[in-house]
Design a protein around this motif. Structure first.
Motif, PDB file in Angstrom:
ATOM      1  N   LEU A 403      57.297  78.560  68.246  1.00  0.00           N
ATOM      2  CA  LEU A 403      57.582  77.608  69.324  1.00  0.00           C
ATOM      3  C   LEU A 403      57.246  76.185  68.907  1.00  0.00           C
ATOM      4  N   THR A 404      56.104  76.029  68.232  1.00  0.00           N
ATOM      5  CA  THR A 404      55.702  74.702  67.765  1.00  0.00           C
ATOM      6  C   THR A 404      56.699  74.156  66.753  1.00  0.00           C
ATOM      7  N   THR A 405      57.139  75.013  65.845  1.00  0.00           N
ATOM      8  CA  THR A 405      58.118  74.598  64.833  1.00  0.00           C
ATOM      9  C   THR A 405      59.435  74.204  65.488  1.00  0.00           C
ATOM     10  N   TYR A 406      59.854  74.977  66.460  1.00  0.00           N
ATOM     11  CA  TYR A 406      61.101  74.679  67.186  1.00  0.00           C
ATOM     12  C   TYR A 406      60.991  73.344  67.928  1.00  0.00           C
ATOM     13  N   ASN A 407      59.895  73.162  68.640  1.00  0.00           N
ATOM     14  CA  ASN A 407      59.719  71.925  69.416  1.00  0.00           C
ATOM     15  C   ASN A 407      59.610  70.703  68.511  1.00  0.00           C
ATOM     16  N   THR A 408      58.889  70.860  67.396  1.00  0.00           N
ATOM     17  CA  THR A 408      58.757  69.748  66.452  1.00  0.00           C
ATOM     18  C   THR A 408      60.104  69.373  65.867  1.00  0.00           C
ATOM     19  N   SER A 409      60.904  70.374  65.527  1.00  0.00           N
ATOM     20  CA  SER A 409      62.225  70.131  64.965  1.00  0.00           C
ATOM     21  C   SER A 409      63.113  69.366  65.939  1.00  0.00           C
ATOM     22  N   HIS A 410      63.039  69.729  67.219  1.00  0.00           N
ATOM     23  CA  HIS A 410      63.879  69.071  68.217  1.00  0.00           C
ATOM     24  C   HIS A 410      63.416  67.648  68.491  1.00  0.00           C
ATOM     25  N   LYS A 411      62.109  67.410  68.424  1.00  0.00           N
ATOM     26  CA  LYS A 411      61.623  66.036  68.601  1.00  0.00           C
ATOM     27  C   LYS A 411      62.100  65.140  67.464  1.00  0.00           C
ATOM     28  N   LEU A 412      62.070  65.713  66.246  1.00  0.00           N
ATOM     29  CA  LEU A 412      62.546  64.923  65.100  1.00  0.00           C
ATOM     30  C   LEU A 412      64.053  64.650  65.227  1.00  0.00           C
ATOM     31  N   SER A 413      64.789  65.627  65.737  1.00  0.00           N
ATOM     32  CA  SER A 413      66.234  65.441  65.903  1.00  0.00           C
ATOM     33  C   SER A 413      66.541  64.388  66.967  1.00  0.00           C
TER      34      SER A 413
END
Length: 417
Positions: A403-413
């Motif tokens: 979940l953390t990896t997914y959320n971090t990826s979307h914030k960067l996007s």
């Protein structure tokens, strides 16, 4: 989330080994909470009933045949050729020999479809299918069950594996390989702190988090009563070098001194595939080599003491967790207790620690003679596993990383121009 999970190792039945157990346990947990598509390979040795059982647990399961390019042991020239491939391509030939073009094509199509939120690769064998550019399409996580470079490095430092020119060549190649494939992922998960530290030495920018192995407590119930007597067991696959060394060390150097003090004591070496160096130990007084047994649980329940006298190994041991879970009083080396808080200031005593011969004799003697100490270890060991090392607990930790990896990826996007 909609998660695509890849494992080249077929994960069923989940008690066949650590890789199967770890993969299946995370699959089962995540499947209850997310939309899972699981992709794996199965060799001809995988039983149809095992495939059916896996599909009952994970309905959306895609299985490709395990394509093995090599069927005979390579001769010297073939080994040299394989090493040359290793030099040029950076991927160990053993992984290349199982590469499936059909599986690669399937993964390419699924990733291009854009339907998944995240991809996980269970074990480093599957990394060969992961393309670096996929990170731009979705977050990718690798769950490294065992670091190849870490294993070689540990063996070389502890003189417990192959030595000579082959090891000297393989070590830097494996280091380069591991650094290369780790860079393809958004996050890395390891099973042990030892491997986490090793991978951090690669100076990766990717975050590395430890999620240890766990146990299904329904499979390893606590024994109903604390056994007396003077029965010692050592459990493990009896063809692995670390176990052979441990069995011989304990049988030939420690157990004779225990027999001097406790003539009725017995030692049982319990495990599959005992080699000659282990089988011959059964000729000594008080020692029995069982080979494979129908129920490891029964042996743990009946034993007075379980010993794990490893002198070379790395990482948290499943068998250590099993002994603690069943409430069997445990005496183990630093290697056998690696990664676990079982003693020390402010820590409930869960196991007796021993590394030298006299330390084993002293600890086992205390457990033979003190029922209250056995009961203390039994209760504390079970409590430790219940609180910290169930697969449910590990599944929660693994899910949080995803979940953390997914959320971090979307914030960067979202922040990208």
């Amino acid at each position: 989330m909609k998660i695509l999970i890849l494992s080249c190792a077929f994960p069923y039945p989940p008690l066949e080994g650590k890789t199967q157990m770890r993969t299946f346990s995370f699959l089962k947990y995540l499947n209850q909470r997310h939309d899972i598509t699981f992709v794996t390979q199965a060799s001809d040795e995988v039983l149809e009933e095992d495939i059916a059982s896996l599909k009952q647990e994970i309905p959306n399961c895609i299985i490709f045949p395990d394509v093995t390019q090599e069927t005979t042991s390579p001769r010297f020239l073939e080994k040299a050729k394989r090493l040359g491939v290793f030099f040029q391509q950076g991927t160990p030939p053993k992984l290349l020999s199982h590469y499936s073009l059909k599986l690669q094509e399937y993964l390419d199509q699924e990733i291009d479809s854009g339907q998944f939120d995240l991809l996980t690769c269970e074990g480093n064998n599957g990394e060969i299918y992961i393309r670096p550019e996929w990170q731009k399409k979705l977050p990718t996580v690798i769950n490294i069950h065992r670091s190849l470079w870490g294993v070689y490095k540990h063996q070389r430092e502890n003189h417990s594996g192959e030595s000579g020119l082959r090891n000297q060549i393989n070590l830097p190649l494996l280091r380069r390989y591991e650094k290369h494939y780790c860079s393809k992922f958004s996050a890395i998960v390891t099973a042990t702190q030892t491997e986490q530290k090793l991978l951090k030495n690669l100076k990766l920018e990717t975050p590395i988090t430890v999620v240890p192995n766990g146990l299904d407590l329904s499979v390893f119930p606590k024994r109903p009563a604390n056994s007396g007597g003077q029965r010692i067991i050592f459990i493990g696959a009896m063809d692995k070098p670390a176990n052979i060394d441990a069995a011989r060390f304990f049988s030939l150097e420690v157990f004779p001194k225990i027999r001097q003090r406790y003539p009725e004591s017995i030692l049982e070496l319990v495990g599959i595939r005992p080699v000659h160096e282990v089988l011959e130990l059964g000729e000594y007084p008080g020692i029995k080599v069982t080979g494979p047994v129908s129920s490891m649980i029964e042996y743990l329940h009946w034993a007075t003491v379980c010993v794990i006298p490893l002198r070379k190994s790395m990482g948290t041991k499943i068998r250590t967790l099993q002994a603690l879970a069943t409430g069997t009083p445990l005496v183990a080396s630093d290697y056998g207790l690696e990664g676990l808080s079982v003693d020390g200031t402010g820590v409930p005593l869960c196991a007796m620690r021993a590394n030298e011969i006299d330390e084993y004799v002293y600890a086992i003697g205390r457990l033979f003679e003190q029922p209250k100490l056995r009961e203390k270890l039994s209760i504390n060991g079970r409590t430790l596993i219940e609180n910290e090392y169930t697969w449910k607990r590990m599944g929660e930790r693994y899910e949080q990383i995803l979940l953390t990896t997914y959320n971090t990826s979307h914030k960067l996007s979202d922040n990208s121009p």
